[in-house]
Write a protein that holds these residues in place. Sequence first.
Motif, PDB file in Angstrom:
ATOM      1  N   GLU A   1       0.828  -1.207   0.000  1.00 29.98           N
ATOM      2  CA  GLU A   1       0.000   0.000   0.000  1.00 29.98           C
ATOM      3  C   GLU A   1       0.865   1.260   0.000  1.00 29.98           C
ATOM      4  OE1 GLU A   1      -3.989  -1.678   2.330  1.00 29.98           O
ATOM      5  OE2 GLU A   1      -2.520  -0.438   3.390  1.00 29.98           O
ATOM      6  N   GLN A   2       1.957   1.261   0.779  1.00 24.98           N
ATOM      7  CA  GLN A   2       2.857   2.414   0.799  1.00 24.98           C
ATOM      8  C   GLN A   2       3.502   2.623  -0.564  1.00 24.98           C
ATOM      9  OE1 GLN A   2       6.015   2.121   3.653  1.00 24.98           O
ATOM     10  NE2 GLN A   2       6.807   4.163   3.237  1.00 24.98           N
ATOM     11  N   LEU A   3       3.933   1.530  -1.195  1.00 23.95           N
ATOM     12  CA  LEU A   3       4.533   1.635  -2.527  1.00 23.95           C
ATOM     13  C   LEU A   3       3.517   2.160  -3.537  1.00 23.95           C
ATOM     14  CD1 LEU A   3       7.057   1.063  -4.242  1.00 23.95           C
ATOM     15  CD2 LEU A   3       6.166  -1.226  -4.627  1.00 23.95           C
ATOM     16  N   SER A   4       2.282   1.702  -3.453  1.00 27.80           N
ATOM     17  CA  SER A   4       1.239   2.172  -4.369  1.00 27.80           C
ATOM     18  C   SER A   4       0.991   3.668  -4.181  1.00 27.80           C
ATOM     19  CB  SER A   4      -0.055   1.389  -4.144  1.00 27.80           C
ATOM     20  OG  SER A   4       0.139   0.015  -4.398  1.00 27.80           O
ATOM     21  N   GLU A   5       0.979   4.122  -2.918  1.00 27.07           N
ATOM     22  CA  GLU A   5       0.778   5.547  -2.661  1.00 27.07           C
ATOM     23  C   GLU A   5       1.933   6.371  -3.212  1.00 27.07           C
ATOM     24  OE1 GLU A   5      -1.705   4.914   1.536  1.00 27.07           O
ATOM     25  OE2 GLU A   5       0.294   5.799   1.537  1.00 27.07           O
ATOM     26  N   GLU A   6       3.155   5.880  -3.048  1.00 31.11           N
ATOM     27  CA  GLU A   6       4.312   6.622  -3.551  1.00 31.11           C
ATOM     28  C   GLU A   6       4.293   6.740  -5.069  1.00 31.11           C
ATOM     29  OE1 GLU A   6       7.786   4.780  -2.026  1.00 31.11           O
ATOM     30  OE2 GLU A   6       7.401   5.314   0.053  1.00 31.11           O
ATOM     31  N   VAL A   7       3.981   5.640  -5.751  1.00 31.34           N
ATOM     32  CA  VAL A   7       3.980   5.696  -7.215  1.00 31.34           C
ATOM     33  C   VAL A   7       2.807   6.533  -7.716  1.00 31.34           C
ATOM     34  CG1 VAL A   7       2.570   3.629  -7.642  1.00 31.34           C
ATOM     35  CG2 VAL A   7       4.311   4.302  -9.291  1.00 31.34           C
ATOM     36  N   GLU A   8       1.687   6.529  -6.987  1.00 34.09           N
ATOM     37  CA  GLU A   8       0.564   7.370  -7.381  1.00 34.09           C
ATOM     38  C   GLU A   8       0.918   8.851  -7.223  1.00 34.09           C
ATOM     39  OE1 GLU A   8      -3.013   8.177  -9.046  1.00 34.09           O
ATOM     40  OE2 GLU A   8      -2.074   6.216  -8.786  1.00 34.09           O
ATOM     41  N   SER A   9       1.629   9.184  -6.131  1.00 29.89           N
ATOM     42  CA  SER A   9       2.085  10.561  -5.937  1.00 29.89           C
ATOM     43  C   SER A   9       3.059  10.970  -7.036  1.00 29.89           C
ATOM     44  CB  SER A   9       2.755  10.684  -4.564  1.00 29.89           C
ATOM     45  OG  SER A   9       3.313  11.982  -4.396  1.00 29.89           O
ATOM     46  N   LEU A  10       3.947  10.051  -7.421  1.00 31.25           N
ATOM     47  CA  LEU A  10       4.892  10.351  -8.498  1.00 31.25           C
ATOM     48  C   LEU A  10       4.160  10.561  -9.819  1.00 31.25           C
ATOM     49  CD1 LEU A  10       7.956  10.564  -9.000  1.00 31.25           C
ATOM     50  CD2 LEU A  10       7.918   8.165  -9.656  1.00 31.25           C
ATOM     51  N   LYS A  11       3.149   9.763 -10.075  1.00 28.46           N
ATOM     52  CA  LYS A  11       2.370   9.923 -11.302  1.00 28.46           C
ATOM     53  C   LYS A  11       1.652  11.265 -11.322  1.00 28.46           C
ATOM     54  CE  LYS A  11      -1.116   7.510 -14.096  1.00 28.46           C
ATOM     55  NZ  LYS A  11      -2.051   8.651 -14.209  1.00 28.46           N
ATOM     56  N   GLU A  12       1.111  11.684 -10.168  1.00 28.52           N
ATOM     57  CA  GLU A  12       0.460  12.990 -10.099  1.00 28.52           C
ATOM     58  C   GLU A  12       1.463  14.112 -10.370  1.00 28.52           C
ATOM     59  OE1 GLU A  12      -2.940  11.759  -6.768  1.00 28.52           O
ATOM     60  OE2 GLU A  12      -1.390  13.228  -6.315  1.00 28.52           O
ATOM     61  N   THR A  13       2.674  13.976  -9.821  1.00 24.17           N
ATOM     62  CA  THR A  13       3.703  14.984 -10.075  1.00 24.17           C
ATOM     63  C   THR A  13       4.024  15.063 -11.560  1.00 24.17           C
ATOM     64  OG1 THR A  13       4.680  14.599  -7.895  1.00 24.17           O
ATOM     65  CG2 THR A  13       6.068  15.671  -9.529  1.00 24.17           C
ATOM     66  N   LEU A  14       4.147  13.905 -12.210  1.00 29.49           N
ATOM     67  CA  LEU A  14       4.439  13.889 -13.639  1.00 29.49           C
ATOM     68  C   LEU A  14       3.292  14.476 -14.450  1.00 29.49           C
ATOM     69  CD1 LEU A  14       6.586  12.965 -15.661  1.00 29.49           C
ATOM     70  CD2 LEU A  14       5.433  10.770 -15.790  1.00 29.49           C
ATOM     71  N   ASP A  15       2.066  14.193 -14.058  1.00 31.47           N
ATOM     72  CA  ASP A  15       0.911  14.772 -14.766  1.00 31.47           C
ATOM     73  C   ASP A  15       0.882  16.289 -14.617  1.00 31.47           C
ATOM     74  OD1 ASP A  15       0.119  12.275 -15.568  1.00 31.47           O
ATOM     75  OD2 ASP A  15      -1.305  11.985 -13.927  1.00 31.47           O
ATOM     76  N   LYS A  16       1.178  16.768 -13.398  1.00 28.02           N
ATOM     77  CA  LYS A  16       1.209  18.225 -13.190  1.00 28.02           C
ATOM     78  C   LYS A  16       2.305  18.867 -14.028  1.00 28.02           C
ATOM     79  CE  LYS A  16      -0.669  18.098  -8.485  1.00 28.02           C
ATOM     80  NZ  LYS A  16      -0.386  18.344  -7.052  1.00 28.02           N
ATOM     81  N   HIS A  17       3.456  18.193 -14.101  1.00 28.46           N
ATOM     82  CA  HIS A  17       4.552  18.723 -14.923  1.00 28.46           C
ATOM     83  C   HIS A  17       4.123  18.800 -16.391  1.00 28.46           C
ATOM     84  CE1 HIS A  17       8.348  19.026 -17.057  1.00 28.46           C
ATOM     85  NE2 HIS A  17       8.036  17.917 -17.692  1.00 28.46           N
ATOM     86  N   SER A  18       3.469  17.745 -16.886  1.00 26.48           N
ATOM     87  CA  SER A  18       3.017  17.741 -18.280  1.00 26.48           C
ATOM     88  C   SER A  18       2.017  18.867 -18.531  1.00 26.48           C
ATOM     89  CB  SER A  18       2.393  16.392 -18.620  1.00 26.48           C
ATOM     90  OG  SER A  18       3.326  15.345 -18.474  1.00 26.48           O
ATOM     91  N   LEU A  19       1.128  19.098 -17.565  1.00 30.32           N
ATOM     92  CA  LEU A  19       0.158  20.180 -17.716  1.00 30.32           C
ATOM     93  C   LEU A  19       0.851  21.538 -17.752  1.00 30.32           C
ATOM     94  CD1 LEU A  19      -2.781  21.104 -17.840  1.00 30.32           C
ATOM     95  CD2 LEU A  19      -2.826  21.073 -15.334  1.00 30.32           C
ATOM     96  N   ARG A  20       1.810  21.744 -16.840  1.00 27.76           N
ATOM     97  CA  ARG A  20       2.551  23.007 -16.844  1.00 27.76           C
ATOM     98  C   ARG A  20       3.310  23.189 -18.148  1.00 27.76           C
ATOM     99  NH1 ARG A  20       3.947  21.350 -11.544  1.00 27.76           N
ATOM    100  NH2 ARG A  20       6.008  20.727 -12.312  1.00 27.76           N
ATOM    101  N   GLN A  21       3.893  22.104 -18.651  1.00 24.94           N
ATOM    102  CA  GLN A  21       4.669  22.210 -19.885  1.00 24.94           C
ATOM    103  C   GLN A  21       3.776  22.565 -21.062  1.00 24.94           C
ATOM    104  OE1 GLN A  21       7.873  22.101 -19.626  1.00 24.94           O
ATOM    105  NE2 GLN A  21       8.204  22.553 -21.783  1.00 24.94           N
ATOM    106  N   ARG A  22       2.582  21.960 -21.111  1.00 26.28           N
ATOM    107  CA  ARG A  22       1.656  22.305 -22.197  1.00 26.28           C
ATOM    108  C   ARG A  22       1.250  23.773 -22.127  1.00 26.28           C
ATOM    109  NH1 ARG A  22      -0.508  17.159 -20.942  1.00 26.28           N
ATOM    110  NH2 ARG A  22      -2.209  18.081 -19.751  1.00 26.28           N
ATOM    111  N   LYS A  23       1.009  24.250 -20.897  1.00 24.52           N
ATOM    112  CA  LYS A  23       0.641  25.667 -20.747  1.00 24.52           C
ATOM    113  C   LYS A  23       1.783  26.570 -21.186  1.00 24.52           C
ATOM    114  CE  LYS A  23      -1.546  26.982 -17.097  1.00 24.52           C
ATOM    115  NZ  LYS A  23      -1.902  27.193 -15.669  1.00 24.52           N
ATOM    116  N   ARG A  24       3.021  26.191 -20.825  1.00 20.19           N
ATOM    117  CA  ARG A  24       4.172  27.001 -21.243  1.00 20.19           C
ATOM    118  C   ARG A  24       4.318  27.029 -22.758  1.00 20.19           C
ATOM    119  NH1 ARG A  24       8.836  24.870 -17.007  1.00 20.19           N
ATOM    120  NH2 ARG A  24       7.976  25.834 -15.113  1.00 20.19           N
ATOM    121  N   ILE A  25       4.103  25.863 -23.375  1.00 19.35           N
ATOM    122  CA  ILE A  25       4.219  25.810 -24.834  1.00 19.35           C
ATOM    123  C   ILE A  25       3.160  26.691 -25.493  1.00 19.35           C
ATOM    124  CG2 ILE A  25       3.933  24.292 -26.825  1.00 19.35           C
ATOM    125  CD1 ILE A  25       5.304  22.105 -25.243  1.00 19.35           C
TER     126      ILE A  25
END
Length: 238
Positions: A98-122
């Motif tokens: 469960e801890q590993l699943s939470e960590e990878v889910e948090s990492l995925k959210e960070t990556l999604d936020k980065h992709s959203l910011r990058q699209r906005k910058r572009i």
Amino acid sequence: MDFSGGAGGATLSEMYQSARRLLLSARDGVARVERLASAPASSSYSASAPLVGAPDPAGAEAVRREVAQIQGLCAQMDRLWRSIPAKGQRDLWKRKVEQLSEEVESLKETLDKHSLRQRKRILEAKERAELFERANGESSHVLQIFDDEAQAMQSARSSSRMLDEAFETGVAILHKYSDQRDRLKSAQRKALDVLNTVGLSNSVLKLIEKRHRVDKRIAYGGMIITVVLMVAFWRWTH
């Protein structure tokens, strides 16, 4: 205690260690992608229309593949820890997964936020480039660069959706197998209960039949004795 399962007969501990290594690699990948995105790209066309940091769609795609692999391992480990007989070890592995699943889910959210910011910058940079092009007509090359980057980001998003769909399909299949196993166990218990009930019913029926035969004999014997007594009394009185 390790339990084998999954591809290649990997144990629960081996899958957990593989997932941890992939998680560390994915974290490094996210940090590298964000550093590249936040670093200002050099440009000679004008200081009045600065470029954003160069995106790294290939790096982001690699991180998404690692995240999908970790989620797949978590799904397999979630199935395996449930089969551990010892409650203490089962609870320990449950917390780990469960801890590993939470960590990878948090990492995925960070990556999604980065992709959203990058699209906005572009998009913002593209709008600035369009304004600058109307002013001096010299930014067509820059617009082509951003078009290529936007297409690369679109390709990365499509690949991410395909990986997410494949992961969800795998999880659904594992859950279906688990539900089928539970239903088979329930059917087996019901069948045993029915067999036990049928055996008990046969014993009770045999006992009832035996008691019924004894009762018939008693009734017939009583009637014969009564008739004999009545005949004897009648002869005695007459």
